[in-house]
Design a protein around this motif. Sequence first.
Motif, PDB file in Angstrom:
ATOM      1  N   GLY A   8     -66.668 -15.486  30.068  1.00 40.63           N
ATOM      2  CA  GLY A   8     -67.147 -14.187  29.360  1.00 40.63           C
ATOM      3  C   GLY A   8     -68.409 -14.508  28.811  1.00 40.63           C
ATOM      4  O   GLY A   8     -69.517 -13.722  29.106  1.00 40.63           O
ATOM      5  N   PHE A   9     -68.537 -15.385  28.146  1.00 36.32           N
ATOM      6  CA  PHE A   9     -69.907 -15.890  27.069  1.00 36.32           C
ATOM      7  C   PHE A   9     -70.845 -16.254  28.144  1.00 36.32           C
ATOM      8  O   PHE A   9     -72.228 -15.776  27.911  1.00 36.32           O
ATOM      9  N   SER A  10     -70.408 -16.888  29.175  1.00 33.64           N
ATOM     10  CA  SER A  10     -71.441 -17.431  30.296  1.00 33.64           C
ATOM     11  C   SER A  10     -72.054 -16.243  31.080  1.00 33.64           C
ATOM     12  O   SER A  10     -73.254 -16.259  31.116  1.00 33.64           O
ATOM     13  N   PHE A  53     -76.534 -14.317  30.714  1.00 36.47           N
ATOM     14  CA  PHE A  53     -77.294 -14.065  31.761  1.00 36.47           C
ATOM     15  C   PHE A  53     -77.846 -12.884  31.823  1.00 36.47           C
ATOM     16  O   PHE A  53     -77.858 -11.956  32.978  1.00 36.47           O
ATOM     17  N   MET A  54     -78.034 -12.210  30.681  1.00 35.18           N
ATOM     18  CA  MET A  54     -78.179 -10.421  30.555  1.00 35.18           C
ATOM     19  C   MET A  54     -79.613 -10.225  31.318  1.00 35.18           C
ATOM     20  O   MET A  54     -80.127  -9.266  31.641  1.00 35.18           O
ATOM     21  N   GLY A  55     -80.581 -11.326  31.623  1.00 32.25           N
ATOM     22  CA  GLY A  55     -81.764 -11.268  31.888  1.00 32.25           C
ATOM     23  C   GLY A  55     -81.767 -11.207  33.532  1.00 32.25           C
ATOM     24  O   GLY A  55     -83.051 -10.919  33.946  1.00 32.25           O
ATOM     25  N   SER A  56     -80.726 -11.262  34.132  1.00 28.97           N
ATOM     26  CA  SER A  56     -80.837 -11.363  35.545  1.00 28.97           C
ATOM     27  C   SER A  56     -80.608 -10.238  36.233  1.00 28.97           C
ATOM     28  O   SER A  56     -80.324  -9.236  35.751  1.00 28.97           O
ATOM     29  N   SER A  79     -72.370  -8.326  33.279  1.00 27.70           N
ATOM     30  CA  SER A  79     -71.916  -7.684  32.065  1.00 27.70           C
ATOM     31  C   SER A  79     -70.406  -7.123  32.185  1.00 27.70           C
ATOM     32  O   SER A  79     -69.627  -7.438  31.427  1.00 27.70           O
ATOM     33  N   GLY A  80     -69.933  -6.568  33.676  1.00 27.07           N
ATOM     34  CA  GLY A  80     -68.667  -6.312  33.634  1.00 27.07           C
ATOM     35  C   GLY A  80     -67.636  -7.403  33.743  1.00 27.07           C
ATOM     36  O   GLY A  80     -66.672  -7.285  33.129  1.00 27.07           O
ATOM     37  N   ILE A  81     -68.057  -8.432  34.361  1.00 28.64           N
ATOM     38  CA  ILE A  81     -67.070  -9.468  34.383  1.00 28.64           C
ATOM     39  C   ILE A  81     -67.048 -10.279  33.113  1.00 28.64           C
ATOM     40  O   ILE A  81     -65.854 -10.469  32.806  1.00 28.64           O
ATOM     41  N   GLY A  82     -68.035 -10.422  32.494  1.00 22.50           N
ATOM     42  CA  GLY A  82     -67.935 -10.845  31.072  1.00 22.50           C
ATOM     43  C   GLY A  82     -67.068 -10.205  30.279  1.00 22.50           C
ATOM     44  O   GLY A  82     -66.232 -10.692  29.479  1.00 22.50           O
ATOM     45  N   LEU A 100     -75.443  -9.210  23.206  1.00 24.93           N
ATOM     46  CA  LEU A 100     -76.610  -9.574  24.119  1.00 24.93           C
ATOM     47  C   LEU A 100     -76.845  -8.247  25.188  1.00 24.93           C
ATOM     48  O   LEU A 100     -77.619  -8.363  25.812  1.00 24.93           O
ATOM     49  N   THR A 101     -75.563  -7.615  25.333  1.00 28.55           N
ATOM     50  CA  THR A 101     -75.679  -6.862  26.376  1.00 28.55           C
ATOM     51  C   THR A 101     -76.599  -5.313  25.899  1.00 28.55           C
ATOM     52  O   THR A 101     -76.925  -4.497  26.722  1.00 28.55           O
ATOM     53  N   VAL A 102     -76.960  -5.356  24.593  1.00 32.52           N
ATOM     54  CA  VAL A 102     -77.520  -4.002  24.129  1.00 32.52           C
ATOM     55  C   VAL A 102     -79.329  -4.662  24.175  1.00 32.52           C
ATOM     56  O   VAL A 102     -80.060  -3.857  24.383  1.00 32.52           O
ATOM     57  N   LEU A 103     -79.467  -5.969  24.219  1.00 33.53           N
ATOM     58  CA  LEU A 103     -80.978  -6.510  24.329  1.00 33.53           C
ATOM     59  C   LEU A 103     -81.436  -6.117  25.445  1.00 33.53           C
ATOM     60  O   LEU A 103     -80.761  -5.966  26.660  1.00 33.53           O
ATOM     61  N   SER A 104     -82.941  -5.666  25.658  1.00 36.04           N
ATOM     62  CA  SER A 104     -83.571  -5.442  26.877  1.00 36.04           C
ATOM     63  C   SER A 104     -83.543  -6.676  27.509  1.00 36.04           C
ATOM     64  O   SER A 104     -83.800  -7.728  27.119  1.00 36.04           O
ATOM     65  N   PRO A 105     -83.529  -6.625  29.060  1.00 35.25           N
ATOM     66  CA  PRO A 105     -83.642  -7.883  30.021  1.00 35.25           C
ATOM     67  C   PRO A 105     -84.845  -8.668  29.818  1.00 35.25           C
ATOM     68  O   PRO A 105     -85.132  -9.744  30.013  1.00 35.25           O
ATOM     69  N   SER A 106     -86.190  -7.879  29.066  1.00 38.54           N
ATOM     70  CA  SER A 106     -87.414  -8.392  29.075  1.00 38.54           C
ATOM     71  C   SER A 106     -87.576  -9.057  27.914  1.00 38.54           C
ATOM     72  O   SER A 106     -88.656  -9.409  27.553  1.00 38.54           O
ATOM     73  N   SER A 107     -86.564  -8.770  26.945  1.00 37.01           N
ATOM     74  CA  SER A 107     -86.743  -9.310  25.545  1.00 37.01           C
ATOM     75  C   SER A 107     -86.592 -10.616  25.308  1.00 37.01           C
ATOM     76  O   SER A 107     -85.852 -11.439  26.160  1.00 37.01           O
TER      77      SER A 107
END
Length: 318
Positions: free
Chosen positions: A35-37, A41-44, A51-54, A140-147
């Motif tokens: 899940g953490f892995s 990779f939220m910028g992918s 996110s769903g798998i995590g 992590l899921t709330v952060l912007s992918p470009s952040s």
Amino acid sequence: LSSVTLAALTGFWGRKFWNDGGSQLTLGLVLFGVGFSCLSFMGSPLRPLLSGIGYVAFASGICASIASIAVVYVLLLDPAQVVARTRTVCGMLILHNLWMAQILLRRYHHMGRGEWVFMAGVALLTAALVLRMFSPQLSLTVLSPSSTRSSSSLLLSYAVLFIALHLKAIGFLMMAQARADQQLLRFANEDSLTGLPNRRTVMQALQQTLDLPHHQRQPLAVLLMDLDHFKRVNDQCGHPVGDQVLAGMGLMLRQQLRPLSVAGRYGGEEFIVVCPDTTAEQAVQLANRLCEAARNQLRAHHAKGSWPVTISHIGSYC
């Protein structure tokens, strides 16, 4: 990496508890790592899938409500609802942790070091989840992918989460070890067939009673009794029936004796009862009552019927 490493250590050191929850704990820690892995990779471009798998892997490792967690994620799949999703999942996991806490607190007066370590992990994990409910930006899921900004609060949040998981795993292993030690102690002191103390234990209890300073001022009685014709029970009914008779004898003694009295299996079909603060006359009355109870309760069953099993009062020592 921390979760998977802890899973490997738990699987190795806790392998003797594999069938007592060790396998589930190891699997849960592996799922935490998965899940953490995924969440890292939220910028992918595959952010929604990862996110769903995590979330599903993380929920599977913590509680059994994987289906409800998955449904919540699907219903709130819209990126605009990511804050609501984070708060909902955190709320469900908080409820699960509170459920575990109240189970342990039921045994408050019997809690050992393992339970307290596990409770510390539950408390830390609950605190981290509460913080994320009111500060979703720590997820992590709330952060912007470009952040690209780093957040000390985010790092601290995950550090607390890792520590909590470690405490829960270590607490579980300590609880499992304490349970194994209790079982070994019971096997060493108890006759497995009758459920009564074995000869060594009951003789120790007798010696401790004799060593008490006030023993010289209080009477003490010791009863010895024997199952009559027990060899015939084994020969004509079989050893399994003989075992049932011995077990019934143990049950009868536990039902008939006072809490202060100690009954044990002396050997074979012989039993001994240590009765503190019991006079010779009271000992004889007790012996007669036990003989009557055995005659009414104990029976040896065979193919052609059954017959009552009696006990003989070998002697009383006061």
